[in-house]
Design a protein around this motif. Structure first.
Motif, PDB file in Angstrom:
ATOM      1  N   SER A  25      41.415  84.836  40.856  1.00  0.00           N
ATOM      2  CA  SER A  25      41.558  86.276  41.025  1.00  0.00           C
ATOM      3  C   SER A  25      40.233  86.841  41.483  1.00  0.00           C
ATOM      4  CB  SER A  25      41.994  86.941  39.719  1.00  0.00           C
ATOM      5  OG  SER A  25      41.016  86.747  38.722  1.00  0.00           O
ATOM      6  N   GLY A  26      40.275  88.032  42.038  1.00  0.00           N
ATOM      7  CA  GLY A  26      39.054  88.680  42.495  1.00  0.00           C
ATOM      8  C   GLY A  26      38.651  88.313  43.906  1.00  0.00           C
ATOM      9  N   SER A  27      39.243  87.264  44.445  1.00  0.00           N
ATOM     10  CA  SER A  27      38.959  86.851  45.813  1.00  0.00           C
ATOM     11  C   SER A  27      40.051  85.869  46.218  1.00  0.00           C
ATOM     12  CB  SER A  27      37.588  86.185  45.899  1.00  0.00           C
ATOM     13  OG  SER A  27      37.295  85.834  47.241  1.00  0.00           O
ATOM     14  N   THR A  28      40.135  85.635  47.494  1.00  0.00           N
ATOM     15  CA  THR A  28      41.143  84.675  47.962  1.00  0.00           C
ATOM     16  C   THR A  28      40.582  83.266  47.902  1.00  0.00           C
ATOM     17  OG1 THR A  28      40.418  85.088  50.233  1.00  0.00           O
ATOM     18  CG2 THR A  28      42.323  86.328  49.444  1.00  0.00           C
ATOM     19  N   LEU A  29      41.397  82.371  47.379  1.00  0.00           N
ATOM     20  CA  LEU A  29      40.955  81.004  47.148  1.00  0.00           C
ATOM     21  C   LEU A  29      40.730  80.241  48.444  1.00  0.00           C
ATOM     22  CD1 LEU A  29      40.364  79.579  44.523  1.00  0.00           C
ATOM     23  CD2 LEU A  29      42.646  78.571  44.606  1.00  0.00           C
ATOM     24  N   ASP A  30      41.328  80.702  49.550  1.00  0.00           N
ATOM     25  CA  ASP A  30      41.208  79.946  50.800  1.00  0.00           C
ATOM     26  C   ASP A  30      39.821  80.065  51.425  1.00  0.00           C
ATOM     27  OD1 ASP A  30      43.180  82.272  52.847  1.00  0.00           O
ATOM     28  OD2 ASP A  30      41.309  82.507  51.723  1.00  0.00           O
ATOM     29  N   GLU A  31      38.909  80.761  50.776  1.00  0.00           N
ATOM     30  CA  GLU A  31      37.526  80.806  51.235  1.00  0.00           C
ATOM     31  C   GLU A  31      36.673  79.721  50.580  1.00  0.00           C
ATOM     32  OE1 GLU A  31      36.015  84.703  50.548  1.00  0.00           O
ATOM     33  OE2 GLU A  31      37.558  85.699  51.743  1.00  0.00           O
ATOM     34  N   TYR A  32      37.309  78.905  49.719  1.00  0.00           N
ATOM     35  CA  TYR A  32      36.555  77.963  48.908  1.00  0.00           C
ATOM     36  C   TYR A  32      37.164  76.560  48.913  1.00  0.00           C
ATOM     37  CZ  TYR A  32      34.820  82.339  46.899  1.00  0.00           C
ATOM     38  OH  TYR A  32      34.276  83.579  46.716  1.00  0.00           O
ATOM     39  N   SER A  33      36.319  75.583  48.828  1.00  0.00           N
ATOM     40  CA  SER A  33      36.795  74.270  48.422  1.00  0.00           C
ATOM     41  C   SER A  33      36.726  74.240  46.894  1.00  0.00           C
ATOM     42  CB  SER A  33      35.955  73.152  49.052  1.00  0.00           C
ATOM     43  OG  SER A  33      34.598  73.250  48.670  1.00  0.00           O
ATOM     44  N   ILE A  34      37.581  73.422  46.294  1.00  0.00           N
ATOM     45  CA  ILE A  34      37.757  73.434  44.846  1.00  0.00           C
ATOM     46  C   ILE A  34      37.568  72.044  44.259  1.00  0.00           C
ATOM     47  CG2 ILE A  34      39.355  73.941  42.964  1.00  0.00           C
ATOM     48  CD1 ILE A  34      38.526  76.399  44.532  1.00  0.00           C
ATOM     49  N   GLY A  35      36.925  71.997  43.132  1.00  0.00           N
ATOM     50  CA  GLY A  35      36.752  70.741  42.423  1.00  0.00           C
ATOM     51  C   GLY A  35      37.269  70.837  41.008  1.00  0.00           C
ATOM     52  N   TRP A  36      37.771  69.720  40.528  1.00  0.00           N
ATOM     53  CA  TRP A  36      38.105  69.569  39.107  1.00  0.00           C
ATOM     54  C   TRP A  36      37.061  68.645  38.490  1.00  0.00           C
ATOM     55  CZ3 TRP A  36      41.524  72.108  36.136  1.00  0.00           C
ATOM     56  CH2 TRP A  36      42.581  72.787  36.745  1.00  0.00           C
ATOM     57  N   PHE A  37      36.518  69.077  37.372  1.00  0.00           N
ATOM     58  CA  PHE A  37      35.532  68.314  36.622  1.00  0.00           C
ATOM     59  C   PHE A  37      36.043  68.161  35.198  1.00  0.00           C
ATOM     60  CE2 PHE A  37      31.948  68.438  39.616  1.00  0.00           C
ATOM     61  CZ  PHE A  37      32.382  69.417  40.490  1.00  0.00           C
ATOM     62  N   ARG A  38      35.502  67.198  34.473  1.00  0.00           N
ATOM     63  CA  ARG A  38      35.875  67.051  33.071  1.00  0.00           C
ATOM     64  C   ARG A  38      34.654  66.633  32.269  1.00  0.00           C
ATOM     65  NH1 ARG A  38      39.659  61.586  33.450  1.00  0.00           N
ATOM     66  NH2 ARG A  38      37.935  60.078  33.766  1.00  0.00           N
ATOM     67  N   GLN A  39      34.702  66.981  30.984  1.00  0.00           N
ATOM     68  CA  GLN A  39      33.631  66.596  30.077  1.00  0.00           C
ATOM     69  C   GLN A  39      34.257  66.041  28.805  1.00  0.00           C
ATOM     70  OE1 GLN A  39      30.718  69.642  29.151  1.00  0.00           O
ATOM     71  NE2 GLN A  39      29.203  68.056  28.715  1.00  0.00           N
ATOM     72  N   ASN A  84      48.938  61.676  36.175  1.00  0.00           N
ATOM     73  CA  ASN A  84      49.949  60.721  35.731  1.00  0.00           C
ATOM     74  C   ASN A  84      49.287  59.512  35.082  1.00  0.00           C
ATOM     75  OD1 ASN A  84      51.971  62.364  36.913  1.00  0.00           O
ATOM     76  ND2 ASN A  84      51.751  61.315  38.883  1.00  0.00           N
ATOM     77  N   SER A  85      50.082  58.746  34.366  1.00  0.00           N
ATOM     78  CA  SER A  85      49.588  57.521  33.712  1.00  0.00           C
ATOM     79  C   SER A  85      48.306  57.798  32.940  1.00  0.00           C
ATOM     80  CB  SER A  85      49.356  56.426  34.765  1.00  0.00           C
ATOM     81  OG  SER A  85      50.534  56.138  35.461  1.00  0.00           O
ATOM     82  N   LEU A  86      48.341  58.838  32.145  1.00  0.00           N
ATOM     83  CA  LEU A  86      47.133  59.251  31.427  1.00  0.00           C
ATOM     84  C   LEU A  86      46.707  58.203  30.414  1.00  0.00           C
ATOM     85  CD1 LEU A  86      47.973  63.011  31.113  1.00  0.00           C
ATOM     86  CD2 LEU A  86      45.860  62.094  32.069  1.00  0.00           C
ATOM     87  N   GLU A  87      45.406  58.099  30.261  1.00  0.00           N
ATOM     88  CA  GLU A  87      44.786  57.129  29.358  1.00  0.00           C
ATOM     89  C   GLU A  87      43.926  57.892  28.350  1.00  0.00           C
ATOM     90  OE1 GLU A  87      42.500  54.905  32.113  1.00  0.00           O
ATOM     91  OE2 GLU A  87      44.244  53.960  33.092  1.00  0.00           O
ATOM     92  N   PRO A  88      43.674  57.286  27.187  1.00  0.00           N
ATOM     93  CA  PRO A  88      42.803  57.962  26.206  1.00  0.00           C
ATOM     94  C   PRO A  88      41.446  58.339  26.803  1.00  0.00           C
ATOM     95  CG  PRO A  88      43.932  56.142  25.170  1.00  0.00           C
ATOM     96  CD  PRO A  88      44.275  56.068  26.633  1.00  0.00           C
ATOM     97  N   GLU A  89      40.971  57.550  27.761  1.00  0.00           N
ATOM     98  CA  GLU A  89      39.675  57.842  28.391  1.00  0.00           C
ATOM     99  C   GLU A  89      39.711  59.108  29.249  1.00  0.00           C
ATOM    100  OE1 GLU A  89      39.964  53.922  26.951  1.00  0.00           O
ATOM    101  OE2 GLU A  89      41.238  54.876  28.486  1.00  0.00           O
ATOM    102  N   ASP A  90      40.893  59.641  29.507  1.00  0.00           N
ATOM    103  CA  ASP A  90      41.003  60.887  30.271  1.00  0.00           C
ATOM    104  C   ASP A  90      40.835  62.122  29.382  1.00  0.00           C
ATOM    105  OD1 ASP A  90      43.659  59.287  32.044  1.00  0.00           O
ATOM    106  OD2 ASP A  90      41.622  59.625  32.773  1.00  0.00           O
ATOM    107  N   THR A  91      40.693  61.922  28.085  1.00  0.00           N
ATOM    108  CA  THR A  91      40.515  63.046  27.160  1.00  0.00           C
ATOM    109  C   THR A  91      39.233  63.807  27.459  1.00  0.00           C
ATOM    110  OG1 THR A  91      41.773  61.992  25.393  1.00  0.00           O
ATOM    111  CG2 THR A  91      40.142  63.633  24.736  1.00  0.00           C
ATOM    112  N   GLY A  92      39.334  65.121  27.432  1.00  0.00           N
ATOM    113  CA  GLY A  92      38.164  65.956  27.653  1.00  0.00           C
ATOM    114  C   GLY A  92      38.557  67.371  28.006  1.00  0.00           C
ATOM    115  N   VAL A  93      37.558  68.190  28.232  1.00  0.00           N
ATOM    116  CA  VAL A  93      37.784  69.547  28.717  1.00  0.00           C
ATOM    117  C   VAL A  93      37.715  69.507  30.241  1.00  0.00           C
ATOM    118  CG1 VAL A  93      36.991  71.929  28.717  1.00  0.00           C
ATOM    119  CG2 VAL A  93      36.776  70.545  26.639  1.00  0.00           C
ATOM    120  N   TYR A  94      38.736  70.028  30.870  1.00  0.00           N
ATOM    121  CA  TYR A  94      38.847  70.011  32.321  1.00  0.00           C
ATOM    122  C   TYR A  94      38.521  71.389  32.872  1.00  0.00           C
ATOM    123  CZ  TYR A  94      40.808  65.331  32.428  1.00  0.00           C
ATOM    124  OH  TYR A  94      40.984  63.965  32.332  1.00  0.00           O
TER     125      TYR A  94
END
Length: 124
Positions: A25-39, A84-94
């Motif tokens: 929100s606040g701007s159009t997303l098509d001006e940005y590339s997007i990344g997903w990160f996890r910790q 898909n095929s989630l593993e315990p090692e995928d646990t974290g904050v995304y």
């Protein structure tokens, strides 16, 4: 100013699936590339998947290759992460993050907007 909100996290059993959403929100997303990160607990934040501004190219970390798929719907101002095929090692904050560039990478410095994160827990 661009604001990002993640949703879709939760508790899932190993082998299960989740779909995360990153709504802008606040701007159009098509001006940005997007990344997903996890910790994960006790670990540094790491890049998981990212997608270019127009969705023509994506990149996945080796640990999620073939299991996670990033996509975007600029008309809905939303980016998704199908896991898909989630593993315990995928646990974290995304977290999702946006950078005002054509292409994406897992370097965090160029990302100018971050969401608050959504918890993913993979456990039996």
């Amino acid at each position: 100013q661009l604001q990002l909100v993640e949703s879709g996290g939760g508790l899932v059993q190993p082998g299960g699936s989740l779909r995360l959403s990153c709504a802008a929100s606040g701007s159009t997303l098509d001006e940005y590339s997007i990344g997903w990160f996890r910790q994960a607990p006790g670990k540094e934040r790491e890049g998981v998947s990212c997608i270019s501004k127009y969705g023509t190219s994506t990149r996945d970390a080796d640990s999620v290759e073939g299991r996670f798929t990033i996509s975007r719907d600029n008309a809905k101002n939303t980016v998704y992460l199908q896991m898909n095929s989630l593993e315990p090692e995928d646990t974290g904050v995304y977290y999702c993050a946006a950078r005002p560039t054509l292409h994406c990478s897992f370097s965090e410095a160029p990302y100018t907007s971050w969401g608050q994160g959504t918890q993913v827990t993979v456990s039996s």
